[in-house]
Structure formats: C-alpha cells, structure tokens
Motif scaffolding. Structure first.
Motif, PDB file in Angstrom:
ATOM      1  N   GLN A   1      -7.849  12.084  -2.553  1.00 25.57           N
ATOM      2  CA  GLN A   1      -7.387  11.607  -3.861  1.00 25.57           C
ATOM      3  C   GLN A   1      -7.454  10.089  -3.978  1.00 25.57           C
ATOM      4  OE1 GLN A   1      -3.489  13.231  -4.726  1.00 25.57           O
ATOM      5  NE2 GLN A   1      -4.035  15.258  -3.933  1.00 25.57           N
ATOM      6  N   ALA A   2      -7.998   9.424  -2.973  1.00 24.97           N
ATOM      7  CA  ALA A   2      -7.970   7.962  -2.932  1.00 24.97           C
ATOM      8  C   ALA A   2      -9.212   7.318  -3.543  1.00 24.97           C
ATOM      9  CB  ALA A   2      -7.801   7.487  -1.487  1.00 24.97           C
ATOM     10  N   THR A   3     -10.110   8.111  -4.097  1.00 27.14           N
ATOM     11  CA  THR A   3     -11.381   7.568  -4.581  1.00 27.14           C
ATOM     12  C   THR A   3     -11.217   6.665  -5.804  1.00 27.14           C
ATOM     13  OG1 THR A   3     -11.713   9.594  -5.857  1.00 27.14           O
ATOM     14  CG2 THR A   3     -12.725   9.490  -3.672  1.00 27.14           C
ATOM     15  N   GLY A   4     -10.079   6.755  -6.497  1.00 30.32           N
ATOM     16  CA  GLY A   4      -9.865   5.931  -7.679  1.00 30.32           C
ATOM     17  C   GLY A   4      -9.101   4.651  -7.408  1.00 30.32           C
ATOM     18  N   PHE A   5      -8.826   4.359  -6.123  1.00 31.08           N
ATOM     19  CA  PHE A   5      -8.019   3.192  -5.773  1.00 31.08           C
ATOM     20  C   PHE A   5      -8.819   2.217  -4.921  1.00 31.08           C
ATOM     21  CE2 PHE A   5      -4.999   6.712  -6.252  1.00 31.08           C
ATOM     22  CZ  PHE A   5      -4.039   6.154  -7.088  1.00 31.08           C
ATOM     23  N   GLY A   6      -8.273   1.005  -4.793  1.00 31.95           N
ATOM     24  CA  GLY A   6      -8.716   0.121  -3.728  1.00 31.95           C
ATOM     25  C   GLY A   6      -8.070   0.587  -2.437  1.00 31.95           C
ATOM     26  N   VAL A   7      -8.865   0.819  -1.403  1.00 27.76           N
ATOM     27  CA  VAL A   7      -8.362   1.437  -0.178  1.00 27.76           C
ATOM     28  C   VAL A   7      -8.471   0.464   0.996  1.00 27.76           C
ATOM     29  CG1 VAL A   7      -8.647   3.357   1.446  1.00 27.76           C
ATOM     30  CG2 VAL A   7      -8.942   3.744  -1.002  1.00 27.76           C
ATOM     31  N   MET A   8      -7.388   0.399   1.785  1.00 25.87           N
ATOM     32  CA  MET A   8      -7.355  -0.451   2.962  1.00 25.87           C
ATOM     33  C   MET A   8      -7.827   0.320   4.199  1.00 25.87           C
ATOM     34  SD  MET A   8      -5.943  -3.096   1.550  1.00 25.87           S
ATOM     35  CE  MET A   8      -6.210  -2.706  -0.164  1.00 25.87           C
TER      36      MET A   8
ATOM     37  N   GLY B   1      -4.634   7.686  13.376  1.00 25.52           N
ATOM     38  CA  GLY B   1      -3.599   8.631  13.766  1.00 25.52           C
ATOM     39  C   GLY B   1      -3.260   9.643  12.701  1.00 25.52           C
ATOM     40  N   ASN B   2      -3.740   9.443  11.479  1.00 21.12           N
ATOM     41  CA  ASN B   2      -3.470  10.379  10.388  1.00 21.12           C
ATOM     42  C   ASN B   2      -4.659  10.359   9.432  1.00 21.12           C
ATOM     43  OD1 ASN B   2      -2.278  12.150   8.605  1.00 21.12           O
ATOM     44  ND2 ASN B   2      -0.349  11.020   8.454  1.00 21.12           N
ATOM     45  N   PRO B   3      -5.783  10.899   9.862  1.00 21.05           N
ATOM     46  CA  PRO B   3      -7.040  10.733   9.120  1.00 21.05           C
ATOM     47  C   PRO B   3      -7.081  11.445   7.773  1.00 21.05           C
ATOM     48  CG  PRO B   3      -7.310  12.267  10.954  1.00 21.05           C
ATOM     49  CD  PRO B   3      -5.949  11.668  11.105  1.00 21.05           C
ATOM     50  N   ASP B   4      -6.122  12.324   7.501  1.00 20.88           N
ATOM     51  CA  ASP B   4      -6.110  13.008   6.204  1.00 20.88           C
ATOM     52  C   ASP B   4      -5.498  12.153   5.094  1.00 20.88           C
ATOM     53  OD1 ASP B   4      -7.292  15.266   7.280  1.00 20.88           O
ATOM     54  OD2 ASP B   4      -5.370  16.196   7.785  1.00 20.88           O
ATOM     55  N   LEU B   5      -4.908  11.014   5.474  1.00 18.04           N
ATOM     56  CA  LEU B   5      -4.301  10.114   4.491  1.00 18.04           C
ATOM     57  C   LEU B   5      -5.061   8.799   4.444  1.00 18.04           C
ATOM     58  CD1 LEU B   5      -0.475  10.568   5.236  1.00 18.04           C
ATOM     59  CD2 LEU B   5      -1.804  11.643   3.409  1.00 18.04           C
ATOM     60  N   ALA B   6      -4.976   8.129   3.290  1.00 22.45           N
ATOM     61  CA  ALA B   6      -5.564   6.799   3.125  1.00 22.45           C
ATOM     62  C   ALA B   6      -4.499   5.856   2.584  1.00 22.45           C
ATOM     63  CB  ALA B   6      -6.758   6.850   2.178  1.00 22.45           C
ATOM     64  N   LEU B   7      -4.700   4.551   2.808  1.00 25.74           N
ATOM     65  CA  LEU B   7      -3.782   3.538   2.294  1.00 25.74           C
ATOM     66  C   LEU B   7      -4.384   2.920   1.032  1.00 25.74           C
ATOM     67  CD1 LEU B   7      -2.422   1.565   5.396  1.00 25.74           C
ATOM     68  CD2 LEU B   7      -1.164   3.109   3.886  1.00 25.74           C
ATOM     69  N   ALA B   8      -3.757   3.182  -0.104  1.00 23.94           N
ATOM     70  CA  ALA B   8      -4.246   2.675  -1.389  1.00 23.94           C
ATOM     71  C   ALA B   8      -3.442   1.448  -1.809  1.00 23.94           C
ATOM     72  CB  ALA B   8      -4.133   3.764  -2.457  1.00 23.94           C
ATOM     73  N   SER B   9      -4.115   0.495  -2.398  1.00 29.50           N
ATOM     74  CA  SER B   9      -3.463  -0.735  -2.826  1.00 29.50           C
ATOM     75  C   SER B   9      -2.558  -0.481  -4.031  1.00 29.50           C
ATOM     76  CB  SER B   9      -4.504  -1.797  -3.183  1.00 29.50           C
ATOM     77  OG  SER B   9      -3.885  -2.920  -3.769  1.00 29.50           O
ATOM     78  N   MET B  10      -1.366  -1.107  -4.017  1.00 26.62           N
ATOM     79  CA  MET B  10      -0.427  -1.024  -5.124  1.00 26.62           C
ATOM     80  C   MET B  10      -0.584  -2.206  -6.082  1.00 26.62           C
ATOM     81  SD  MET B  10       2.953  -0.047  -2.889  1.00 26.62           S
ATOM     82  CE  MET B  10       4.045   0.195  -4.291  1.00 26.62           C
TER      83      MET B  10
ATOM     84  N   CYS C   1       0.846  -1.200   0.000  1.00 25.55           N
ATOM     85  CA  CYS C   1       0.000   0.000   0.000  1.00 25.55           C
ATOM     86  C   CYS C   1       0.878   1.246   0.000  1.00 25.55           C
ATOM     87  CB  CYS C   1      -0.887   0.044   1.243  1.00 25.55           C
ATOM     88  SG  CYS C   1      -1.961  -1.380   1.470  1.00 25.55           S
ATOM     89  N   PHE C   2       0.344   2.322  -0.531  1.00 26.51           N
ATOM     90  CA  PHE C   2       1.036   3.597  -0.425  1.00 26.51           C
ATOM     91  C   PHE C   2       0.066   4.646   0.101  1.00 26.51           C
ATOM     92  CE2 PHE C   2      -0.877   3.563  -4.565  1.00 26.51           C
ATOM     93  CZ  PHE C   2      -1.205   4.872  -4.862  1.00 26.51           C
TER      94      PHE C   2
END
Length: 419
Positions: free
Chosen positions: A166-173, A196-205, A159-160
C-alpha cells in the motif's frame, strides 16, 4: 500520567505548509485550501498540526498559505490569535507575497520556507519543525526533537509504517537497522521493506526536523540550483540522504493515544471517500480517533453558540439521533439522524432522514428529505423532498458521486436541479 517536559520544543519553531489546493477533494476545495476544510464537527484539518505543536510545547508557529487562502486565514485569525509576544510566543501567517521577487509566488514547499528566512532568523529558533497542514493525527513533536538531537541527524523525517503493497502512493524511506535513511523513493512501484519486517514500509508523513542553521544553508543551496523543483520531498531530503545524515522517526514512538485508542491514528483525508469515512468513523461507539481526550485537546476557533436542540415527539415526527455527533446551534426538528455528523448551525426539518451523512456548517435541510452516504458543503439549502442515496445513476447525474458511492453536494449542484 507523568508530567512531560518541553525543553527542546520551547526552542523550536513549527512551520506549517498550508498552501495546498487538495484537488482530489473536488468541490470541497473550490473556495478553500485543503487545510481549511472542515473536520470532526467543529475543527479544520489544519487544527491538528497546530494543536500538536501547541500541546508539544512549541510556542513559535508560522503558517505559509497560498491557494485560496481567505477561509484559512480567517480561521487562523479567529482561532489562533492567543499566542502572545510578551510571553516569547508568536503566530505568523505568511501568505505568498512575492517577498523575493515581484513575479515569484511560492514555487514549492521548500520555497515557501526559503522566502521567509528573514522572519525565521528574527526569532532565532534553535530547531525548525516543518509540517504538512493537511493530515489528521495526534503527535508529540518533543519526542521527535529528542531523537533528532540524540542521533546527531541533519534531518529527521517523520514516518509511519504501512503494508508494503500500500506504500506505492507515498514517499518511502529505505532505512538500515538503526533507521538511518539510505534512500528516499517517491511513489515507488516496488517499495523497499523495513529491515526485519519486509512486509512493511516506512512512508513519509511530510514532517521534518532540522537545526535551523543547517536548514537555512540547505534552502539557500537549493535556491541557487536552477534545476530544483524547490520541494522538500523531491529535492532537499534526497540531497541530505546522499550528502549528510538523515534519520527516520517512527510515528509509533511519538503518537499520542488515549486509553481508548488501540492503534496509532494518521489519516490523509485527501479524497472525498477518505474524508467522508474519517468523519463518519467518529460516530463509532469507540472511534479510532478520540476527540474527547482532554490531555491532548484539538484547539480551534471556539465559536459561541447555543446548545443543539431536538424537538417534536410524535410517532412519525420525532427529533432524534443515534450514533451521531451534533454540534452547537443545530436544530433537529422532527427529523431522524443515524451515523451522522452535523457541524455548527445545521437545521434539519420535519420528516427528513439522514444516514451516514456529513453536513458542513450552516446547511438547511428542508422537509421530507432523505440523504444517505453524503457530504454536504457549507451553507447548502437542500430542497424539500430531495432523495439521495437510493438511485446511483440519478445521483451521479445530479451530484459528484465517488467510486465508493459517496455523494458530494454543493449549492451550485442544487441550483442546477430541475425540481
């Protein structure tokens, strides 16, 4: 730099999924699959995933192909034929060949692995690293394998971190405080943030690590499910999240960076605009992606060519390049380049000017041509006096002009011109 060990990677197989069409690249994928699209002056997109595997210590590699695979297979045969069985190495190209059924091609990413289970079992790898073959990045898979073993995961998902908006186009964990995946959401309208960092999301690579036995059992269970779409992201990973242990591996923990690379670099060059920008960014004084890093080389087909050549030195007819990358067997004859990237064997003739131009191999550019903000496909003959990049309306009538103002030029488009 410390010497790295590859204890786990040497017991792994990298399985690269390279069958995608990449339709958002428009005419660039009319004749080739997305992983076979040229990148960075001499490489193909797939070379990054393959080089990551090789540099990580993986010595068993398989590539599953499907859509318009000839260009890709030809490149793999030329550039990746050095792995030797006598050294316990292997490199398999696995086209969709109706191995399971005479009427069944690869139905999805999971099916592309399932149909070749017998080949995988013949090598008996302890781990499987399933990779997408269409992204640009440098990553040490050994570090991901170590986390997979240490965590006791059934699957580890690369994940990145991206801004949540900006994560709406990815698979998100959706993960907990220790990166166990509690939910997998495909292209969510409201992506879950990171604890702990709600402004970021983890997107699948699109990178997955399994113990091989677990993966084979998982694939067989999925193949027996008539309602499955045979896809890792849509079917297999959500199943493991619900019924097993899925763990996120953050790209920042295994990204390979040289001293000049300030941030982790990962790009999906899946649109013409993104493709053009990623190539042109390489002309920066200090690019975000360091292709000159000898510690982590990007392997490819090393075509034997003479050096690039610049000729003529008159005031209005000078072969020159500024902030540009020019590959072997290119001749810039009395023309000027600025922020341009020329692949192998390009000819640019007198009084022509190229700016922010990505020129694929074997292209010939005649005299008095002006090209700005373009991608020119392989083998195109640009006629004398052609001007692109000054009149947006005219450009859009003649060529593929993107929302970002990039013009994609192919030979059929040139042939239709009324010159």
């Amino acid at each position: 730099m410390n010497q790295r060990t590859h204890a786990l990677a040497r017991d792994a197989m990298a399985y690269v999924l390279a069958g995608g069409r990449g339709s958002r690249l428009e005419e660039l994928t009319d004749k080739r699959a997305k992983p076979a699209v040229y990148f960075g002056g001499k490489s193909r997109i797939i070379d990054f995933a393959l080089s990551n595997a090789l540099n990580s210590g993986v010595r068993r590699i398989a590539v599953a192909t499907q859509y318009k695979a000839h260009s890709l297979i030809h490149h793999l045969q030329l550039g990746w034929n050095f792995l030797r069985p006598e050294r316990n190495e292997s490199f398999d190209i696995l086209p969709a060949s109706q191995r399971v059924s005479e009427t069944q091609w690869y139905e999805g990413t999971a099916d592309a692995v399932y149909q070749n289970i017998d080949i995988i079992k013949s090598y008996d790898p302890r781990f499987m690293i399933v990779l997408a073959g269409d992204h640009i990045y440098k990553m040490d898979y050994e570090l991901m394998l170590r986390q997979h073993c240490d965590s006791g995961a059934d699957v580890t998902v690369g994940c990145f971190e991206v801004p949540r908006t900006q994560a709406t186009g990815f698979g998100v964990m959706h993960v907990d405080e220790v990166d166990n995946i509690t939910d997998f959401v495909e292209k969510p309208a409201d992506p879950p943030g990171i604890p702990g960092n709600p402004d970021l999301a983890l997107a699948s690579m699109g990178i997955y690590v399994f113990h091989t036995k677990f993966l084979i059992d998982l694939l067989r269970r999925d193949a027996a499910n008539p309602s499955s779409s045979r896809d890792f992201g849509k079917d297999l990973i959500p199943y493991v999240v619900k019924h097993g242990k899925a763990v996120a591996h953050r790209f920042s923990q295994s990204c390979v960076r040289s001293s000049s690379e300030a941030v982790s670099y990962w790009r999906d060059v899946g649109t013409v605009d993104a493709y053009w920008k990623a190539n042109i960014d390489l002309t920066d004084v200090i690019p975000k992606l360091d292709l000159y890093d000898t510690y982590w080389p990007i392997w490819t087909y090393a075509e034997i060519t003479p050096p690039a050549k610049f000729v003529h030195d008159a005031e209005t007819r000078r072969g020159a390049a500024v902030s540009s990358l020019v590959s072997g067997n290119c001749i810039v004859s009395g023309a000027s380049l600025r922020r341009a990237l020329l692949f192998t064997g390009v000819r640019v003739n007198s009084y022509s000017n190229l700016e922010e131009a990505v020129i694929l191999p074997r292209t010939i550019i005649a005299r008095n041509v002006k090209l700005k903000k373009v991608v020119v496909d392989r083998g195109v003959h640009i006629p004398e006096g052609l001007v692109v990049g000054e009149d947006p309306d005219l450009d859009a009538k003649r060529f593929r002009r993107t929302e970002g103002g990039v013009c994609l030029i192919t030979q059929p488009m040139i042939d239709r011109l009324d010159l």
